[in-house]
Design a protein around this motif. Structure first.
Motif, PDB file in Angstrom:
ATOM      1  N   GLY A  34      16.767  35.809  37.933  1.00  0.00           N
ATOM      2  CA  GLY A  34      17.767  35.023  37.200  1.00  0.00           C
ATOM      3  C   GLY A  34      18.776  34.723  38.209  1.00  0.00           C
ATOM      4  N   TRP A  35      19.647  33.803  38.107  1.00  0.00           N
ATOM      5  CA  TRP A  35      20.830  33.547  38.737  1.00  0.00           C
ATOM      6  C   TRP A  35      22.156  33.528  37.607  1.00  0.00           C
ATOM      7  N   PHE A  36      23.132  34.124  38.156  1.00  0.00           N
ATOM      8  CA  PHE A  36      24.301  34.256  37.050  1.00  0.00           C
ATOM      9  C   PHE A  36      25.599  33.863  37.768  1.00  0.00           C
ATOM     10  N   ARG A  37      26.644  33.679  37.201  1.00  0.00           N
ATOM     11  CA  ARG A  37      27.869  33.307  37.959  1.00  0.00           C
ATOM     12  C   ARG A  37      29.190  33.934  37.188  1.00  0.00           C
ATOM     13  N   GLY A  41      38.415  35.757  35.827  1.00  0.00           N
ATOM     14  CA  GLY A  41      38.916  36.162  34.548  1.00  0.00           C
ATOM     15  C   GLY A  41      37.749  35.673  33.269  1.00  0.00           C
ATOM     16  N   LYS A  42      36.673  35.609  33.507  1.00  0.00           N
ATOM     17  CA  LYS A  42      35.709  35.081  32.656  1.00  0.00           C
ATOM     18  C   LYS A  42      34.504  36.075  32.744  1.00  0.00           C
ATOM     19  N   GLU A  43      33.766  36.047  31.743  1.00  0.00           N
ATOM     20  CA  GLU A  43      32.588  36.822  31.661  1.00  0.00           C
ATOM     21  C   GLU A  43      31.488  36.175  32.579  1.00  0.00           C
ATOM     22  N   HIS A  44      30.503  36.967  32.945  1.00  0.00           N
ATOM     23  CA  HIS A  44      29.531  36.263  33.592  1.00  0.00           C
ATOM     24  C   HIS A  44      28.442  35.288  32.712  1.00  0.00           C
ATOM     25  N   GLU A  45      28.024  34.477  33.379  1.00  0.00           N
ATOM     26  CA  GLU A  45      27.521  33.273  32.657  1.00  0.00           C
ATOM     27  C   GLU A  45      26.057  33.035  33.331  1.00  0.00           C
ATOM     28  N   THR A  90      32.739  26.423  40.556  1.00  0.00           N
ATOM     29  CA  THR A  90      33.466  27.527  41.444  1.00  0.00           C
ATOM     30  C   THR A  90      33.254  29.054  40.525  1.00  0.00           C
ATOM     31  N   ALA A  91      32.817  29.846  41.500  1.00  0.00           N
ATOM     32  CA  ALA A  91      32.448  31.255  41.023  1.00  0.00           C
ATOM     33  C   ALA A  91      31.930  31.993  41.719  1.00  0.00           C
TER      34      ALA A  91
END
Length: 119
Positions: A34-37, A41-45, A90-91
């Motif tokens: 999988g790919w995540f980003r 200041g945010k949780e991974h998505e 952007t991430a």
């Protein structure tokens, strides 16, 4: 397993990038990938997932129709083609080994690559 992502960079909105993630070891074809980003200041998505053969894929609604995940088991590599990029993309993007197809979590992750989309 070791995972190394590359291919990130700075791109204008509407542009494209292709990310690559190289995996070590001989068992790559047995991994769900999988790919995540993760934005500051945010949780991974969750972004995208691909099954072991590459024949089935899944995407987050936010990237569906713009991003394409693929893999080459002969090269131990998974890719993420990103088109029509938006500033909200952007991430830091990273690839990961997952316990099952399309899960929103992961077992192992690699170092990420920064993607910055300017408006």
């Amino acid at each position: 397993v070791q995972l190394q992502a590359s291919g990130g960079g700075l791109v204008q909105a509407g542009g494209s990038l292709r990310l690559s993630c190289a995996a070590s070891g001989r068992a790559f074809s047995s991994y769900y990938m999988g790919w995540f980003r993760q934005a500051p200041g945010k949780e991974h998505e969750f972004v995208a997932a691909i099954n072991r053969s590459g024949g089935t894929t899944a995407y987050a609604d936010s990237v569906k129709g713009r991003f394409t995940i693929s893999r080459d088991n002969t090269q131990n590599t998974v890719y993420l083609r990103m088109n029509s990029l938006k500033p909200e993309d952007t991430a830091v993007y990273f690839c990961a080994v997952q316990a099952g197809f399309g899960r929103r979590d992961y077992d192992y992750r690699g170092q990420g690559t920064q993607v910055t989309v300017s408006s």
